[in-house]
Design a protein around this motif. Structure first.
Motif, PDB file in Angstrom:
ATOM      1  N   LYS A 113       0.836  -1.200   0.000  1.00  0.00           N
ATOM      2  CA  LYS A 113       0.000   0.000   0.000  1.00  0.00           C
ATOM      3  C   LYS A 113       0.876   1.257   0.000  1.00  0.00           C
ATOM      4  O   LYS A 113       1.877   1.323   0.719  1.00  0.00           O
ATOM      5  CB  LYS A 113      -0.899  -0.021   1.234  1.00  0.00           C
ATOM      6  CG  LYS A 113      -1.933   1.079   1.304  1.00  0.00           C
ATOM      7  CD  LYS A 113      -2.701   1.005   2.611  1.00  0.00           C
ATOM      8  CE  LYS A 113      -3.466  -0.294   2.771  1.00  0.00           C
ATOM      9  NZ  LYS A 113      -4.260  -0.329   4.015  1.00  0.00           N
ATOM     10  N   TYR A 114       0.491   2.246  -0.794  1.00  0.00           N
ATOM     11  CA  TYR A 114       1.263   3.490  -0.854  1.00  0.00           C
ATOM     12  C   TYR A 114       0.999   4.331   0.381  1.00  0.00           C
ATOM     13  O   TYR A 114      -0.152   4.542   0.782  1.00  0.00           O
ATOM     14  CB  TYR A 114       0.889   4.292  -2.089  1.00  0.00           C
ATOM     15  CG  TYR A 114       1.612   5.618  -2.193  1.00  0.00           C
ATOM     16  CD1 TYR A 114       2.986   5.652  -2.372  1.00  0.00           C
ATOM     17  CD2 TYR A 114       0.931   6.825  -2.099  1.00  0.00           C
ATOM     18  CE1 TYR A 114       3.683   6.849  -2.457  1.00  0.00           C
ATOM     19  CE2 TYR A 114       1.597   8.030  -2.193  1.00  0.00           C
ATOM     20  CZ  TYR A 114       2.978   8.048  -2.367  1.00  0.00           C
ATOM     21  OH  TYR A 114       3.654   9.232  -2.453  1.00  0.00           O
ATOM     22  N   ARG A 115       2.087   4.810   0.992  1.00  0.00           N
ATOM     23  CA  ARG A 115       1.979   5.674   2.169  1.00  0.00           C
ATOM     24  C   ARG A 115       2.601   7.011   1.805  1.00  0.00           C
ATOM     25  O   ARG A 115       3.817   7.116   1.643  1.00  0.00           O
ATOM     26  CB  ARG A 115       2.707   5.051   3.367  1.00  0.00           C
ATOM     27  CG  ARG A 115       2.231   3.629   3.665  1.00  0.00           C
ATOM     28  CD  ARG A 115       2.952   3.023   4.858  1.00  0.00           C
ATOM     29  NE  ARG A 115       2.705   1.593   4.953  1.00  0.00           N
ATOM     30  CZ  ARG A 115       1.592   1.059   5.449  1.00  0.00           C
ATOM     31  NH1 ARG A 115       0.636   1.856   5.895  1.00  0.00           N
ATOM     32  NH2 ARG A 115       1.430  -0.259   5.504  1.00  0.00           N
ATOM     33  N   SER A 116       1.766   8.013   1.637  1.00  0.00           N
ATOM     34  CA  SER A 116       2.260   9.314   1.188  1.00  0.00           C
ATOM     35  C   SER A 116       3.128   9.946   2.253  1.00  0.00           C
ATOM     36  O   SER A 116       3.104   9.569   3.433  1.00  0.00           O
ATOM     37  CB  SER A 116       1.085  10.243   0.857  1.00  0.00           C
ATOM     38  OG  SER A 116       0.425  10.638   2.039  1.00  0.00           O
ATOM     39  N   ALA A 117       3.891  10.961   1.855  1.00  0.00           N
ATOM     40  CA  ALA A 117       4.788  11.655   2.774  1.00  0.00           C
ATOM     41  C   ALA A 117       4.003  12.401   3.851  1.00  0.00           C
ATOM     42  O   ALA A 117       4.551  12.795   4.875  1.00  0.00           O
ATOM     43  CB  ALA A 117       5.657  12.638   1.996  1.00  0.00           C
TER      44      ALA A 117
END
Length: 260
Positions: free
Chosen positions: A254-258
């Motif tokens: 899963k993408y975890r944004s900054a």
């Protein structure tokens, strides 16, 4: 990690960190037949976050769209139906037209997006050779037609004439492709990691065309769809036939944004 997988992951990162990344999308505007104003003004069908009140008009007539910029010459714009669409640039903004089953929309991009939202990078499961699967490429006779929903609510018609069949954990698995081309076969699937370690709506997987009735599915290259990175995508959702009843701990997490 194998060299080829490293190269694939590096290419994914470079794509998402580029000015033309999915992360740079800032709008999706559905067009109506006829004239559609483009600009910052409240009466514009395509609202820009900056620039003049009216930058121009998009004129959708039958199967063609003309761009009529204020003070400039009109030109026809190609949609993404047959390949790369024609982009219209204004300062840091860029827009182009997408065709979704005959409905047209303008997708708006901020090419300077990284100045305010740095790319957080991607994470992956460790490479798992066990998830390099050799599947049978089985004919579907007669072919079936599916109405596949997208995250934006549209239905995409898909004709399926083949399916990938393999066994996993004592179960027979059948994956239906979303498209079959000369260079690649495209699948959308979800599994028991979806919504937990991986993106909730599922993941994409591309494979090389089948050879001698066999197709190789490397789930280490399963990746997040564009809708994992932006609300302005129109990704197909996996059909129920492609909901795998077990976890696939391989590929992109899963993408975890900054910002999180």
């Amino acid at each position: 990690m194998s060299r080829t997988l490293q190269q694939w992951q590096a290419a994914r990162r470079a794509e998402l960190a580029s000015p033309d990344s999915w992360l740079g999308l800032v709008g999706l505007f559905w067009l109506e037949p006829g004239s559609n104003r483009v600009g910052r003004g409240e009466d514009c069908a395509v609202r820009l976050p900056s620039g003049p009140d009216c930058l121009g008009e998009l004129d959708w007539q039958a199967d063609r769209v003309l761009w009529r910029p204020v003070g400039g010459e009109a030109r026809e714009l190609a949609t993404d139906r047959a390949g790369s669409p024609t982009a219209v640039d204004h300062e840091n903004l860029s827009f182009f037209i997408v065709d979704r089953e005959g409905r047209l929309a303008v997708r708006l991009r901020d090419r300077d997006w990284m100045s305010s939202r740095p790319f957080a990078g991607l994470e992956y499961y460790p490479e798992a050779p066990a998830w390099q699967v050799e599947a049978d490429w089985v004919e579907v006779d007669p072919p079936i037609r599916m109405e596949v929903p997208t995250v934006s609510g549209e239905l995409k018609t898909v004709e399926v004439g083949r399916k990938a069949v393999f066994e996993r954990e004592g179960q027979r698995v059948e994956l239906l492709p979303m498209s079959v081309g000369d260079r690649e076969v495209f699948f959308v699937f979800r599994d028991r990691t979806s919504g937990r370690e991986t993106y909730g709506a599922g993941r994409f997987l591309k494979a090389k065309p089948a050879v001698d009735g066999r197709i190789r599915l490397d789930f280490n290259r399963a990746f997040n769809p564009p809708c994992a990175f932006t609300p302005f995508a129109t990704c197909p959702l996996p059909p129920p036939e492609n909901w795998l009843p077990f976890p696939v701990p391989a590929g992109e997490l899963k993408y975890r944004s900054a910002e999180h």
